[in-house]
Design an enzyme around this catalytic site. Structure first.
Site, PDB file in Angstrom:
ATOM      1  N   GLY A   8      -3.283  -0.482  -2.828  1.00 39.27           N
ATOM      2  CA  GLY A   8      -2.121  -0.968  -3.442  1.00 39.27           C
ATOM      3  C   GLY A   8      -1.791  -2.324  -2.810  1.00 39.27           C
ATOM      4  O   GLY A   8      -0.510  -2.341  -2.409  1.00 39.27           O
ATOM      5  N   LEU A  10      -1.687  -5.363  -3.122  1.00 37.58           N
ATOM      6  CA  LEU A  10      -0.949  -6.546  -3.799  1.00 37.58           C
ATOM      7  C   LEU A  10       0.492  -6.257  -4.376  1.00 37.58           C
ATOM      8  O   LEU A  10       1.240  -6.868  -4.858  1.00 37.58           O
ATOM      9  CB  LEU A  10      -1.716  -7.098  -5.154  1.00 37.58           C
ATOM     10  CG  LEU A  10      -3.197  -7.433  -4.893  1.00 37.58           C
ATOM     11  CD1 LEU A  10      -3.597  -7.923  -6.261  1.00 37.58           C
ATOM     12  CD2 LEU A  10      -3.186  -8.266  -3.757  1.00 37.58           C
ATOM     13  N   GLY A  11       0.920  -4.985  -3.787  1.00 39.65           N
ATOM     14  CA  GLY A  11       2.411  -4.518  -3.941  1.00 39.65           C
ATOM     15  C   GLY A  11       3.435  -5.283  -2.787  1.00 39.65           C
ATOM     16  O   GLY A  11       2.795  -5.938  -2.003  1.00 39.65           O
ATOM     17  N   GLN A  12       4.779  -4.824  -2.801  1.00 44.11           N
ATOM     18  CA  GLN A  12       5.681  -5.353  -2.082  1.00 44.11           C
ATOM     19  C   GLN A  12       5.113  -5.165  -0.611  1.00 44.11           C
ATOM     20  O   GLN A  12       5.244  -6.165   0.263  1.00 44.11           O
ATOM     21  CB  GLN A  12       7.021  -4.708  -2.174  1.00 44.11           C
ATOM     22  CG  GLN A  12       8.001  -5.376  -1.603  1.00 44.11           C
ATOM     23  CD  GLN A  12       9.258  -4.559  -1.688  1.00 44.11           C
ATOM     24  OE1 GLN A  12       9.648  -3.238  -2.147  1.00 44.11           O
ATOM     25  NE2 GLN A  12      10.559  -5.062  -1.022  1.00 44.11           N
ATOM     26  N   LEU A  13       4.666  -3.987  -0.057  1.00 45.83           N
ATOM     27  CA  LEU A  13       4.397  -3.720   1.345  1.00 45.83           C
ATOM     28  C   LEU A  13       2.922  -4.104   1.500  1.00 45.83           C
ATOM     29  O   LEU A  13       2.796  -4.808   2.655  1.00 45.83           O
ATOM     30  CB  LEU A  13       4.406  -2.341   1.533  1.00 45.83           C
ATOM     31  CG  LEU A  13       5.784  -1.667   1.848  1.00 45.83           C
ATOM     32  CD1 LEU A  13       5.968  -0.233   1.645  1.00 45.83           C
ATOM     33  CD2 LEU A  13       6.271  -2.047   3.211  1.00 45.83           C
ATOM     34  N   TYR A 138       9.017  11.174  -8.351  1.00 40.42           N
ATOM     35  CA  TYR A 138       8.763  10.463  -7.173  1.00 40.42           C
ATOM     36  C   TYR A 138       9.092  11.007  -6.070  1.00 40.42           C
ATOM     37  O   TYR A 138       8.027  11.422  -5.126  1.00 40.42           O
ATOM     38  CB  TYR A 138       9.326   8.873  -7.268  1.00 40.42           C
ATOM     39  CG  TYR A 138       9.137   7.999  -5.927  1.00 40.42           C
ATOM     40  CD1 TYR A 138       7.918   7.650  -5.658  1.00 40.42           C
ATOM     41  CD2 TYR A 138      10.284   8.002  -5.295  1.00 40.42           C
ATOM     42  CE1 TYR A 138       7.758   6.656  -4.858  1.00 40.42           C
ATOM     43  CE2 TYR A 138      10.094   6.897  -4.040  1.00 40.42           C
ATOM     44  CZ  TYR A 138       8.873   6.437  -3.802  1.00 40.42           C
ATOM     45  OH  TYR A 138       8.521   5.477  -2.896  1.00 40.42           O
ATOM     46  N   LYS A 142       6.419  12.849  -2.791  1.00 42.33           N
ATOM     47  CA  LYS A 142       6.432  12.540  -1.687  1.00 42.33           C
ATOM     48  C   LYS A 142       6.747  13.906  -0.681  1.00 42.33           C
ATOM     49  O   LYS A 142       6.107  14.023   0.376  1.00 42.33           O
ATOM     50  CB  LYS A 142       7.573  11.559  -1.338  1.00 42.33           C
ATOM     51  CG  LYS A 142       7.453  10.149  -1.875  1.00 42.33           C
ATOM     52  CD  LYS A 142       6.215   9.400  -1.312  1.00 42.33           C
ATOM     53  CE  LYS A 142       6.130   7.904  -1.882  1.00 42.33           C
ATOM     54  NZ  LYS A 142       4.539   7.337  -1.442  1.00 42.33           N
ATOM     55  N   ILE A 168      13.179  -1.201   0.808  1.00 46.25           N
ATOM     56  CA  ILE A 168      12.518  -2.252   1.453  1.00 46.25           C
ATOM     57  C   ILE A 168      12.836  -3.661   0.890  1.00 46.25           C
ATOM     58  O   ILE A 168      12.851  -3.888  -0.347  1.00 46.25           O
ATOM     59  CB  ILE A 168      11.019  -2.226   1.673  1.00 46.25           C
ATOM     60  CG1 ILE A 168      10.713  -0.777   1.881  1.00 46.25           C
ATOM     61  CG2 ILE A 168      10.605  -3.387   2.517  1.00 46.25           C
ATOM     62  CD1 ILE A 168      10.891  -0.397   3.526  1.00 46.25           C
TER      63      ILE A 168
HETATM   64  N1  LIG Z   1       9.347  -0.704  -1.724  1.00 44.23           N
HETATM   65  C1  LIG Z   1      10.141   0.301  -1.184  1.00 44.23           C
HETATM   66  O1  LIG Z   1      11.427  -0.018  -1.251  1.00 44.23           O
HETATM   67  C2  LIG Z   1       9.588   1.631  -0.786  1.00 44.23           C
HETATM   68  C3  LIG Z   1      10.416   2.516  -0.006  1.00 44.23           C
HETATM   69  C4  LIG Z   1       9.814   3.712   0.181  1.00 44.23           C
HETATM   70  C5  LIG Z   1       8.757   4.217   0.103  1.00 44.23           C
HETATM   71  N2  LIG Z   1       7.749   3.134  -0.395  1.00 44.23           N
HETATM   72  C6  LIG Z   1       6.482   3.383  -0.251  1.00 44.23           C
HETATM   73  O2  LIG Z   1       5.472   2.363  -0.142  1.00 44.23           O
HETATM   74  C7  LIG Z   1       4.219   2.291  -0.808  1.00 44.23           C
HETATM   75  C8  LIG Z   1       4.144   1.023  -1.203  1.00 44.23           C
HETATM   76  O3  LIG Z   1       5.184   0.614  -1.819  1.00 44.23           O
HETATM   77  P1  LIG Z   1       5.419  -0.958  -2.475  1.00 44.23           P
HETATM   78  O4  LIG Z   1       6.924  -1.005  -2.794  1.00 44.23           O
HETATM   79  O5  LIG Z   1       4.564  -1.922  -2.026  1.00 44.23           O
HETATM   80  O6  LIG Z   1       4.938  -0.700  -4.160  1.00 44.23           O
HETATM   81  P2  LIG Z   1       4.599  -1.423  -5.296  1.00 44.23           P
HETATM   82  O7  LIG Z   1       4.636  -0.593  -6.671  1.00 44.23           O
HETATM   83  O8  LIG Z   1       5.021  -2.965  -4.988  1.00 44.23           O
HETATM   84  O9  LIG Z   1       2.956  -1.668  -5.092  1.00 44.23           O
HETATM   85  C9  LIG Z   1       1.937  -0.665  -5.587  1.00 44.23           C
HETATM   86  C10 LIG Z   1       0.739  -1.263  -5.477  1.00 44.23           C
HETATM   87  O10 LIG Z   1      -0.019  -0.341  -6.172  1.00 44.23           O
HETATM   88  C11 LIG Z   1      -1.010  -0.865  -7.060  1.00 44.23           C
HETATM   89  N3  LIG Z   1      -1.509   0.189  -7.966  1.00 44.23           N
HETATM   90  C12 LIG Z   1      -0.880   0.888  -8.991  1.00 44.23           C
HETATM   91  N4  LIG Z   1      -1.747   1.801  -9.366  1.00 44.23           N
HETATM   92  C13 LIG Z   1      -2.972   1.895  -8.741  1.00 44.23           C
HETATM   93  C14 LIG Z   1      -4.241   2.398  -8.861  1.00 44.23           C
HETATM   94  N5  LIG Z   1      -4.482   3.290  -9.788  1.00 44.23           N
HETATM   95  N6  LIG Z   1      -5.233   2.085  -8.145  1.00 44.23           N
HETATM   96  C15 LIG Z   1      -5.124   1.107  -7.198  1.00 44.23           C
HETATM   97  N7  LIG Z   1      -4.094   0.326  -7.095  1.00 44.23           N
HETATM   98  C16 LIG Z   1      -2.956   0.619  -7.915  1.00 44.23           C
HETATM   99  C17 LIG Z   1      -0.193  -2.077  -7.980  1.00 44.23           C
HETATM  100  O11 LIG Z   1      -0.863  -2.723  -8.707  1.00 44.23           O
HETATM  101  C18 LIG Z   1       0.799  -2.362  -6.930  1.00 44.23           C
HETATM  102  O12 LIG Z   1       0.119  -3.677  -6.637  1.00 44.23           O
HETATM  103  C19 LIG Z   1       4.450   3.286  -2.053  1.00 44.23           C
HETATM  104  O13 LIG Z   1       3.854   4.517  -1.487  1.00 44.23           O
HETATM  105  C20 LIG Z   1       5.993   3.746  -2.019  1.00 44.23           C
HETATM  106  O14 LIG Z   1       6.208   5.002  -2.519  1.00 44.23           O
HETATM  107  C21 LIG Z   1       8.182   1.985  -0.804  1.00 44.23           C
END
Ligand SMILES: NC(=O)c1ccc[n+]([C@@H]2O[C@H](COP(=O)([O-])OP(=O)(O)OC[C@H]3O[C@@H](n4cnc5c(N)ncnc54)[C@H](O)[C@@H]3O)[C@@H](O)[C@H]2O)c1
Length: 304
Positions: A8, A10-13, A138, A142, A168
């Site tokens: 994952g 390319l996501g926010q974190l 969700y 968790k 975040i």
């Molecule tokens: N962003 C927040 O505010 C926040 C808060 C609490 C917890 N979290 C946790 O942190 C983690 C990362 O969150 P985030 O905000 O970066 O999420 P996000 O949605 O921005 O990124 C998730 C990434 O996972 C990828 N993805 C989705 N399905 C996939 C698959 N089947 N195989 C491979 N990649 C796949 C997506 O393309 C995306 O790039 C998560 O576990 C989330 O629950 C985030």
């Protein structure tokens, strides 16, 4: 040498973890189901986290010893398709756990969330271990994941470390479909000179954290000696708490012009079941957690 797999990525974190590790001498393999739009300064492979054989072969090929498993469907998106949310969040986590045990992975980082709490959790100031009654799929995934962390440690000695992240704040990527996305959306609208319609009511208080603190806290937790950790599932953690109207006032006081309407939608109900404030004193005691960014610093930094 640390040889890190990020799922994952390319996501926010994920993009911020990549940036952080760029400065270290660790090897990083970023994976995602999406393809990067820009050049990444680490190796990248397209991989579906539900494809256990593919992830397992990448772990072997690159001799991975640490995993940051970030794949998830977040709170608001999860409610649009709860069946998919359970499948992706749980099956991908189970895959990573199994691969980690079989390949003798040293440590796994897996973020939990404040979504595990619920209306029974004394939401004004939530302690580490209150009654938990999550109302979203969700949050349920968790909480189940937190139980698995304990199980896999007791059964196989697998060292999975976890933080219950609040919302975040970062603007590098589009928000991932969570209940705290309004903060990024309002800031982005202000930067573009646009008006904004907020999906939460103006006085909805939620805990948040600036991205630099989110990354640093995970790195600190991952580097501490396991014997210092008294919590066997996931640590409470927070930066500060904020309401949409406070955010608007901060934006205006930084010289931006924006008009905001408040039209709560289905996400209001989710937010009403989440903490207003988090007690993270055990993180401070066990591994020295202290946020560097308060409310003002976080909003100022994000507006820049
Ligand atoms: N962003 C927040 O505010 C926040 C808060 C609490 C917890 N979290 C946790 O942190 C983690 C990362 O969150 P985030 O905000 O970066 O999420 P996000 O949605 O921005 O990124 C998730 C990434 O996972 C990828 N993805 C989705 N399905 C996939 C698959 N089947 N195989 C491979 N990649 C796949 C997506 O393309 C995306 O790039 C998560 O576990 C989330 O629950 C985030």
């Amino acid at each position: 040498m640390d040889r890190i797999l990020i799922t994952g990525a390319l996501g926010q974190l994920g993009v911020e973890f990549i940036k952080y590790f760029e400065k270290s001498n660790s090897f990083v393999l970023a994976t995602d189901i999406k393809t990067p739009k820009e050049k990444l300064y680490c190796q990248f492979e397209n991989a579906n986290a539900l494809d256990k054989e593919r992830i397992d072969s990448l772990v072997k090929k690159h001799d991975i010893n640490i995993i940051y498993h970030l794949v998830a469907i977040l709170s608001a998106n999860g409610e649009k398709n709860p069946f998919n949310s359970w499948k992706l969040n749980m099956d991908s986590f189970q895959n990573i756990a199994e691969i980690s045990v079989k390949n003798k992975i040293k440590k796994v980082f897996w973020p939990s969330s404040i979504a595990i709490f619920g209306t029974e959790s004394k939401l004004d100031f939530v302690s580490q271990n209150p009654l938990m009654n999550p109302s979203t799929m969700y949050g349920i995934t968790k909480l189940a994941g937190e139980k698995l962390i304990e199980y896999y440690f007791n059964r196989f000695g697998l060292d999975i470390r976890s933080l219950r992240y609040p919302g975040i704040i970062s603007t590098e990527t589009v928000p991932g479909g969570g209940t705290t996305d309004y903060i990024i959306e309002m800031i982005n609208a202000a930067k573009k000179g646009e008006n904004y319609c907020c999906f939460l009511s103006e006085n909805t208080k939620l805990p948040m954290m600036y991205i630099d603190d989110a990354i640093e806290s995970a790195i600190n937790l991952m580097s501490v000696n396991r014997n210092n950790l008294s919590i066997s599932n996931s640590y409470n953690i927070t930066g500060f708490s904020i309401t949409p109207i406070q955010l608007l006032n901060e934006i205006l006081s930084n010289g931006f012009k924006i008009k905001v309407d408040f039209k709560p939608d289905f996400r209001q109900q989710i937010a009403d079941s989440w903490p207003k404030k988090i007690n993270d004193s055990i993180s401070t005691k066990d591994w020295g957690w202290k946020p560097k960014f308060g409310l003002k610093e976080s909003i100022e930094a994000t507006l820049k």
